[in-house]
Design an enzyme around this catalytic site. Structure first.
Site, PDB file in Angstrom:
ATOM      1  CG  HIS A   1      -1.948  -0.989   1.337  1.00 42.58           C
ATOM      2  ND1 HIS A   1      -2.134  -1.802   2.424  1.00 42.58           N
ATOM      3  CD2 HIS A   1      -2.920  -1.317   0.451  1.00 42.58           C
ATOM      4  CE1 HIS A   1      -3.180  -2.597   2.211  1.00 42.58           C
ATOM      5  NE2 HIS A   1      -3.664  -2.328   1.020  1.00 42.58           N
TER       6      HIS A   1
ATOM      7  CB  CYS B   1      -2.481  -2.469   8.862  1.00 42.01           C
ATOM      8  SG  CYS B   1      -1.058  -2.095   7.892  1.00 42.01           S
TER       9      CYS B   1
HETATM   10  C1  CIR Z   1      -3.466  -8.072   3.128  1.00 41.03           C
HETATM   11  O1  CIR Z   1      -2.732  -8.589   2.270  1.00 41.03           O
HETATM   12  O2  CIR Z   1      -4.506  -7.501   2.839  1.00 41.03           O
HETATM   13  C2  CIR Z   1      -3.046  -8.190   4.577  1.00 41.03           C
HETATM   14  N1  CIR Z   1      -2.346  -9.413   4.775  1.00 41.03           N
HETATM   15  C3  CIR Z   1      -2.188  -7.031   5.001  1.00 41.03           C
HETATM   16  C4  CIR Z   1      -2.925  -5.744   5.022  1.00 41.03           C
HETATM   17  C5  CIR Z   1      -2.112  -4.616   5.566  1.00 41.03           C
HETATM   18  N2  CIR Z   1      -2.867  -3.445   5.656  1.00 41.03           N
HETATM   19  C6  CIR Z   1      -2.387  -2.216   5.532  1.00 41.03           C
HETATM   20  O3  CIR Z   1      -1.230  -2.037   5.177  1.00 41.03           O
HETATM   21  N3  CIR Z   1      -3.205  -1.204   5.709  1.00 41.03           N
END
Ligand code: CIR
Length: 253
Positions: A159, A246
């Site tokens: 992201h 996150c």
């Molecule tokens: C994903 O791949 O969606 C999750 N394993 C990690 C999400 C991390 N979220 C973020 O950076 N806001």
């Protein structure tokens, strides 16, 4: 003292199956993840947030990464239209609590958007163009934003906020090798180098910055700007491609 609600969700046992491109993704220690999550909650409280904890959401291994489910714009909460199929059911499950604080707006396909791609600064919103978030998301956000919304290509990593964080006072923590930086020229940069990339994702709450532990150069630079740094062990979330921001959805009051 800052007044914010921080919405978090405890990881459930299936967190070990989270989506990830990390080489150690099969080595997630669930018990350690729970401990690290508890420390994270304490850090939010230390920084003055009122924490609302949602129970684990069975069948949704990534649901601990609650930031991705919604974007808060003023008095509105935009519920994300997530690209990862396995994550789509997470959104509905936060709507109830978020709806206690903000007017809910549902974003729909063809928009695909993860909250981790939305970087809010004082006078603009930057929207990562990543494998998760598309150009339709930029327009959808612009339709509901009082600030201009600028697309930013994400060159590496999951992201936009994996590589850029806004501290306030015109300061960014940034890994300039992972995003297109031309939109960020007007900011003061705390630049992280290759070995510190994971620390580019940090969370500012008032005068506090929550930062992954083990990045003393970045921590010192942030402190030199007058912030108090709270360092957090994040190993188990890093293995699931997640960072400090996150793990919470911050609703500023
Ligand atoms: C994903 O791949 O969606 C999750 N394993 C990690 C999400 C991390 N979220 C973020 O950076 N806001």
């Amino acid at each position: 003292m800052l007044s914010s609600v921080a919405l978090v969700r405890k990881p459930g046992p299936d967190f070990i199956d989270a989506l990830s491109g990390h080489p150690q993704k099969t080595r997630i220690d669930f018990k350690l993840a729970l401990e690290q999550h508890s420390s994270y909650v304490r850090a939010l409280q230390q920084a003055g947030a009122r924490v609302v904890t949602l129970e684990p959401l069975q069948g949704f291994p990534d649901s601990v990464f609650i930031e991705d489910t919604a974007v808060i714009f003023g008095d509105k909460a935009l519920l994300c239209s997530m690209k990862a199929e396995s994550r789509r059911g997470e959104v509905e499950s936060v709507a109830g609590e978020v709806g206690n604080h903000r007017k809910i707006i549902d974003l729909q396909p063809p928009v695909t958007l993860d909250g981790g791609d939305v970087l809010m600064t004082d006078d603009a919103v930057y929207v990562g163009q990543s494998t998760r978030t598309n150009k339709e998301a930029v327009q959808a956000l612009a339709d509901h934003s009082e600030k201009p919304c600028t697309p930013v290509p994400v060159l590496r990593g999951l992201h936009l906020k994996s590589a850029v964080s806004f501290l306030g006072n015109g300061i960014l923590v940034i890994d300039p090798t992972s995003v297109e930086t031309s939109s960020f020229k007007k900011f003061e940069w705390i630049k992280v180098d290759e070995s510190e990339r994971y620390a580019a994702n940090c969370l500012t709450l008032g005068d506090f910055v929550l930062l992954p532990a083990g990045f003393s150069r970045v921590a010192d630079k942030i402190r030199s700007h007058g912030f108090q740094v709270i360092e957090l062990e994040m190993s188990e979330f890093e293995k699931a491609d997640g960072g400090v921001t996150c793990l919470s959805l911050i609703i500023r009051e």
